[in-house]
Design an enzyme around this catalytic site. Sequence first.
Site, PDB file in Angstrom:
ATOM      1  N   ASP A 266      33.837-105.815  54.029  1.00  0.00           N
ATOM      2  CA  ASP A 266      34.821-105.047  53.161  1.00  0.00           C
ATOM      3  C   ASP A 266      34.071-103.517  53.379  1.00  0.00           C
ATOM      4  OD1 ASP A 266      35.956-103.537  51.149  1.00  0.00           O
ATOM      5  OD2 ASP A 266      36.395-105.173  49.875  1.00  0.00           O
TER       6      ASP A 266
ATOM      7  N   ALA B 158      40.429 -98.962  59.001  1.00  0.00           N
ATOM      8  CA  ALA B 158      40.739-100.033  57.914  1.00  0.00           C
ATOM      9  C   ALA B 158      41.574 -99.362  56.770  1.00  0.00           C
ATOM     10  CB  ALA B 158      39.307-100.540  57.292  1.00  0.00           C
TER      11      ALA B 158
ATOM     12  N   GLU C  96      45.009-100.273  53.867  1.00  0.00           N
ATOM     13  CA  GLU C  96      46.355-100.912  53.737  1.00  0.00           C
ATOM     14  C   GLU C  96      47.468 -99.865  54.185  1.00  0.00           C
ATOM     15  OE1 GLU C  96      47.164-103.903  52.278  1.00  0.00           O
ATOM     16  OE2 GLU C  96      45.060-104.417  51.879  1.00  0.00           O
TER      17      GLU C  96
ATOM     18  N   THR D 117      47.181 -90.266  58.836  1.00  0.00           N
ATOM     19  CA  THR D 117      48.623 -90.366  59.509  1.00  0.00           C
ATOM     20  C   THR D 117      49.462 -89.043  59.246  1.00  0.00           C
ATOM     21  OG1 THR D 117      50.561 -91.519  58.698  1.00  0.00           O
ATOM     22  CG2 THR D 117      48.844 -91.493  56.993  1.00  0.00           C
ATOM     23  N   ASP D 118      50.603 -88.995  59.805  1.00  0.00           N
ATOM     24  CA  ASP D 118      51.374 -88.000  59.781  1.00  0.00           C
ATOM     25  C   ASP D 118      52.151 -87.795  58.289  1.00  0.00           C
ATOM     26  OD1 ASP D 118      53.097 -89.952  59.929  1.00  0.00           O
ATOM     27  OD2 ASP D 118      54.352 -88.949  61.690  1.00  0.00           O
ATOM     28  N   GLU D 119      52.047 -89.175  57.737  1.00  0.00           N
ATOM     29  CA  GLU D 119      52.836 -89.410  56.319  1.00  0.00           C
ATOM     30  C   GLU D 119      51.902 -88.473  55.246  1.00  0.00           C
ATOM     31  OE1 GLU D 119      54.050 -92.781  54.951  1.00  0.00           O
ATOM     32  OE2 GLU D 119      54.407 -93.724  56.910  1.00  0.00           O
TER      33      GLU D 119
ATOM     34  N   TYR E  40      51.404 -95.059  49.373  1.00  0.00           N
ATOM     35  CA  TYR E  40      50.565 -95.207  50.542  1.00  0.00           C
ATOM     36  C   TYR E  40      50.032 -93.793  51.179  1.00  0.00           C
ATOM     37  CZ  TYR E  40      49.815 -95.255  55.600  1.00  0.00           C
ATOM     38  OH  TYR E  40      49.171 -95.078  57.023  1.00  0.00           O
TER      39      TYR E  40
ATOM     40  N   SER F 201      47.559 -92.104  49.125  1.00  0.00           N
ATOM     41  CA  SER F 201      46.303 -92.850  49.214  1.00  0.00           C
ATOM     42  C   SER F 201      45.661 -92.309  50.314  1.00  0.00           C
ATOM     43  CB  SER F 201      46.017 -94.218  49.273  1.00  0.00           C
ATOM     44  OG  SER F 201      46.692 -94.864  50.304  1.00  0.00           O
ATOM     45  N   LYS F 202      46.358 -92.147  51.561  1.00  0.00           N
ATOM     46  CA  LYS F 202      45.834 -91.426  52.838  1.00  0.00           C
ATOM     47  C   LYS F 202      45.480 -90.120  52.467  1.00  0.00           C
ATOM     48  CE  LYS F 202      45.443 -93.390  56.204  1.00  0.00           C
ATOM     49  NZ  LYS F 202      44.317 -94.353  57.089  1.00  0.00           N
TER      50      LYS F 202
ATOM     51  N   ASN G 150      53.299 -95.732  65.248  1.00  0.00           N
ATOM     52  CA  ASN G 150      52.942 -96.511  66.425  1.00  0.00           C
ATOM     53  C   ASN G 150      53.731 -97.732  66.644  1.00  0.00           C
ATOM     54  OD1 ASN G 150      49.280 -96.256  67.207  1.00  0.00           O
ATOM     55  ND2 ASN G 150      50.434 -94.966  65.875  1.00  0.00           N
TER      56      ASN G 150
HETATM   57  P1  NAD Z   1      47.258-102.985  60.016  1.00  0.00           P
HETATM   58  O1  NAD Z   1      47.558-102.932  58.499  1.00  0.00           O
HETATM   59  O2  NAD Z   1      47.584-103.379  61.011  1.00  0.00           O
HETATM   60  O3  NAD Z   1      45.540-103.077  59.994  1.00  0.00           O
HETATM   61  C1  NAD Z   1      44.893-102.795  59.014  1.00  0.00           C
HETATM   62  C2  NAD Z   1      43.460-103.526  59.208  1.00  0.00           C
HETATM   63  O4  NAD Z   1      42.513-103.218  58.060  1.00  0.00           O
HETATM   64  C3  NAD Z   1      43.437-104.917  59.016  1.00  0.00           C
HETATM   65  O5  NAD Z   1      42.903-105.790  60.082  1.00  0.00           O
HETATM   66  C4  NAD Z   1      43.072-105.464  57.627  1.00  0.00           C
HETATM   67  O6  NAD Z   1      42.400-106.685  57.475  1.00  0.00           O
HETATM   68  C5  NAD Z   1      41.878-104.287  57.478  1.00  0.00           C
HETATM   69  N1  NAD Z   1      41.322-104.129  56.180  1.00  0.00           N
HETATM   70  C6  NAD Z   1      42.167-103.642  55.190  1.00  0.00           C
HETATM   71  N2  NAD Z   1      41.346-103.590  54.130  1.00  0.00           N
HETATM   72  C7  NAD Z   1      40.032-103.594  54.320  1.00  0.00           C
HETATM   73  C8  NAD Z   1      38.827-103.350  53.949  1.00  0.00           C
HETATM   74  N3  NAD Z   1      38.752-103.171  52.452  1.00  0.00           N
HETATM   75  N4  NAD Z   1      37.554-103.526  54.532  1.00  0.00           N
HETATM   76  C9  NAD Z   1      37.572-103.894  55.943  1.00  0.00           C
HETATM   77  N5  NAD Z   1      38.800-104.082  56.442  1.00  0.00           N
HETATM   78  C10 NAD Z   1      40.002-103.751  55.869  1.00  0.00           C
HETATM   79  O7  NAD Z   1      47.111-101.115  60.125  1.00  0.00           O
HETATM   80  P2  NAD Z   1      47.589-100.530  61.343  1.00  0.00           P
HETATM   81  O8  NAD Z   1      49.014-100.244  61.683  1.00  0.00           O
HETATM   82  O9  NAD Z   1      46.630-100.641  62.541  1.00  0.00           O
HETATM   83  O10 NAD Z   1      46.842 -98.943  60.934  1.00  0.00           O
HETATM   84  C11 NAD Z   1      45.426 -98.472  61.253  1.00  0.00           C
HETATM   85  C12 NAD Z   1      45.212 -97.095  60.929  1.00  0.00           C
HETATM   86  O11 NAD Z   1      45.910 -96.392  61.420  1.00  0.00           O
HETATM   87  C13 NAD Z   1      45.347 -97.200  59.337  1.00  0.00           C
HETATM   88  O12 NAD Z   1      44.402 -96.227  58.824  1.00  0.00           O
HETATM   89  C14 NAD Z   1      46.902 -96.532  59.336  1.00  0.00           C
HETATM   90  O13 NAD Z   1      46.951 -95.780  57.783  1.00  0.00           O
HETATM   91  C15 NAD Z   1      46.814 -95.683  60.493  1.00  0.00           C
HETATM   92  N6  NAD Z   1      47.991 -95.256  60.959  1.00  0.00           N
HETATM   93  C16 NAD Z   1      48.916 -96.212  61.263  1.00  0.00           C
HETATM   94  C17 NAD Z   1      50.192 -95.923  61.884  1.00  0.00           C
HETATM   95  C18 NAD Z   1      51.060 -96.944  62.367  1.00  0.00           C
HETATM   96  O14 NAD Z   1      52.250 -96.512  62.810  1.00  0.00           O
HETATM   97  N7  NAD Z   1      50.756 -98.163  62.059  1.00  0.00           N
HETATM   98  C19 NAD Z   1      50.400 -94.542  62.293  1.00  0.00           C
HETATM   99  C20 NAD Z   1      49.436 -93.438  61.951  1.00  0.00           C
HETATM  100  C21 NAD Z   1      48.188 -93.990  61.314  1.00  0.00           C
HETATM  101  O1  DAU Z   2      54.149 -92.197  60.410  1.00  0.00           O
HETATM  102  C1  DAU Z   2      52.936 -93.062  60.441  1.00  0.00           C
HETATM  103  C2  DAU Z   2      53.063 -94.267  59.616  1.00  0.00           C
HETATM  104  O2  DAU Z   2      54.089 -94.838  60.242  1.00  0.00           O
HETATM  105  C3  DAU Z   2      52.090 -95.182  59.458  1.00  0.00           C
HETATM  106  O3  DAU Z   2      51.168 -94.189  58.706  1.00  0.00           O
HETATM  107  C4  DAU Z   2      52.237 -96.296  58.352  1.00  0.00           C
HETATM  108  O4  DAU Z   2      50.886 -97.082  58.590  1.00  0.00           O
HETATM  109  C5  DAU Z   2      53.172 -97.112  59.244  1.00  0.00           C
HETATM  110  O5  DAU Z   2      53.491 -98.258  58.439  1.00  0.00           O
HETATM  111  C6  DAU Z   2      54.429 -96.153  59.481  1.00  0.00           C
HETATM  112  O6  DAU Z   2      55.399 -95.938  58.287  1.00  0.00           O
HETATM  113  P1  DAU Z   2      57.055 -96.142  58.188  1.00  0.00           P
HETATM  114  O7  DAU Z   2      57.446 -96.223  56.736  1.00  0.00           O
HETATM  115  O8  DAU Z   2      57.523 -95.001  59.091  1.00  0.00           O
HETATM  116  O9  DAU Z   2      57.008 -97.442  59.016  1.00  0.00           O
HETATM  117  P2  DAU Z   2      58.027 -98.640  58.846  1.00  0.00           P
HETATM  118  O10 DAU Z   2      57.864 -99.608  60.245  1.00  0.00           O
HETATM  119  O11 DAU Z   2      57.729 -99.247  57.717  1.00  0.00           O
HETATM  120  O12 DAU Z   2      59.501 -98.054  58.902  1.00  0.00           O
HETATM  121  C7  DAU Z   2      59.957 -97.066  59.893  1.00  0.00           C
HETATM  122  C8  DAU Z   2      61.283 -96.562  59.451  1.00  0.00           C
HETATM  123  O13 DAU Z   2      62.351 -97.748  59.504  1.00  0.00           O
HETATM  124  C9  DAU Z   2      61.426 -96.397  57.947  1.00  0.00           C
HETATM  125  O14 DAU Z   2      62.273 -94.852  57.912  1.00  0.00           O
HETATM  126  C10 DAU Z   2      61.865 -97.184  57.305  1.00  0.00           C
HETATM  127  C11 DAU Z   2      62.649 -97.713  58.196  1.00  0.00           C
HETATM  128  N1  DAU Z   2      62.819 -99.407  57.986  1.00  0.00           N
HETATM  129  C12 DAU Z   2      61.908-100.050  57.791  1.00  0.00           C
HETATM  130  C13 DAU Z   2      61.858-101.513  57.629  1.00  0.00           C
HETATM  131  C14 DAU Z   2      60.574-102.383  57.573  1.00  0.00           C
HETATM  132  C15 DAU Z   2      64.242-100.074  57.837  1.00  0.00           C
HETATM  133  O15 DAU Z   2      65.374 -99.261  57.911  1.00  0.00           O
HETATM  134  N2  DAU Z   2      64.277-101.569  57.750  1.00  0.00           N
HETATM  135  C16 DAU Z   2      63.330-102.129  57.696  1.00  0.00           C
HETATM  136  O16 DAU Z   2      63.161-103.378  57.444  1.00  0.00           O
END
Ligand code: NAD
Ligand code: DAU
Length: 341
Positions: free
Chosen positions: A59, A78, A80, A120-122, A144, A147-148, A174
């Site tokens: 962790d 790492a 949520e 993240t851009d969020e 979320y 927290s970021k 992504n």
């Molecule tokens: P993900 O949810 O797929 O993976 C998160 C990983 O972190 C998992 O493997 C989980 O087991 C691990 N984890 C969670 N809590 C932990 C802890 N306390 N200790 C150790 N490991 C832990 O997430 P992702 O989509 O791969 O995103 C990775 C990072 O990129 C995140 O920080 C997210 O905020 C950021 N990000 C994601 C996106 C996106 O579109 N997915 C875009 C921009 C930034």
């Molecule tokens: O912008 C970066 C972020 O992108 C990351 O920081 C987050 O970790 C990642 O989860 C993502 O956030 P979003 O909320 O944009 O992604 P999500 O895939 O959950 O949703 C994308 C868009 O689609 C959003 O406007 C919500 C919508 N949506 C999502 C789901 C899951 C739907 O309309 N239907 C759905 O079932």
Amino acid sequence: MKLLITGGAGFIGSNFIRHILSSHPDYGVVNLDNLTYAGNLENLKDIETSPGYTFIKGDICDRKALEKIEFDTIVNFAAESHVDRSILDAQPFLRTNILGTYALLETAKKRECLFLHVSTDEVYGSTEKGFFKEDSLLQPNSPYAASKASADMLVRSYIETHKIKAIITRCSNNYGPYQFPEKLIPLVILNAMNKKPIPVYGDGMQVRDWIYVVDHCKAIDAILHSGIPGEIYNIGARNEEKNIETIKFILNKTAEKLNISEKELTGLITFVKDRSGHDRRYAIDPSKIEQEPGWKPEINFDEGITRTIEWYISNKTWWQRIISGEYKQYYEAQYGERLKT
Ligand code: NAD
Ligand code: DAU
């Protein structure tokens, strides 16, 4: 370099480890991940015996565990990461995303090592017009995102107060192989393949800037090697689209790949109750990273989506294990009632 990569069993982290091991075969990689529902060692099956790679189940909040690991650089993935889950229960987000980052910052302070924090851009919140730059105001709207943003503020404070060498990256949405199917793009692909309703939140006119995950990994690699400590870098593909258009595009490509009727797949589109606090548009300006270190995305949306659909078609066992497990309960809780309407 000897990298400590946290969250390396998740979607982006596992793609990043694969990228690092192939582009820098002389690097050591320690993957620290506590394997939440989103962490999956199957994401790393093809590279788990690579020389220089070690997995530790642990962790990021556990400072004692961090002390025992040898490394010279931290890349923190790492977290949520799913907005909908943060609306159902914010607590794990506060713990991992804030307290976990704090524990890593303390470790970086003690070791005097480089800390690359993946944000993240969020954190900027939503805007109808224009683009956020690295110095724009942070106005997170979901637990979320809050927290970021809190973690980003902590990183900033450690740079200013403790003079640690840290960099923050803020990427857009992504997509690509190994993405957990609670996120929009894999959810659409799998529901189309399984002929299940495709939930569109609200009017489907929300805008996201989609980037292929390997391009994000290459951007982090560039920043790791040529980024300036103390700086923030936006990462985006200049590829904005409305959700409903993204969904229709994926359905068109999936129909083509599976040789089935596109009309049948678009018939699965189901408008459902909107996400609370739903951000209308994420929009970042990535000019800073484009100028220096000079990164640009290489995979356009058409190519990236085609590769992603092909990956989900050829990796049935990977997603079948997920959708038959814990995710199934979440999916039913999240969508069961909404999809009945
Ligand atoms: P993900 O949810 O797929 O993976 C998160 C990983 O972190 C998992 O493997 C989980 O087991 C691990 N984890 C969670 N809590 C932990 C802890 N306390 N200790 C150790 N490991 C832990 O997430 P992702 O989509 O791969 O995103 C990775 C990072 O990129 C995140 O920080 C997210 O905020 C950021 N990000 C994601 C996106 C996106 O579109 N997915 C875009 C921009 C930034
Ligand atoms: O912008 C970066 C972020 O992108 C990351 O920081 C987050 O970790 C990642 O989860 C993502 O956030 P979003 O909320 O944009 O992604 P999500 O895939 O959950 O949703 C994308 C868009 O689609 C959003 O406007 C919500 C919508 N949506 C999502 C789901 C899951 C739907 O309309 N239907 C759905 O079932």
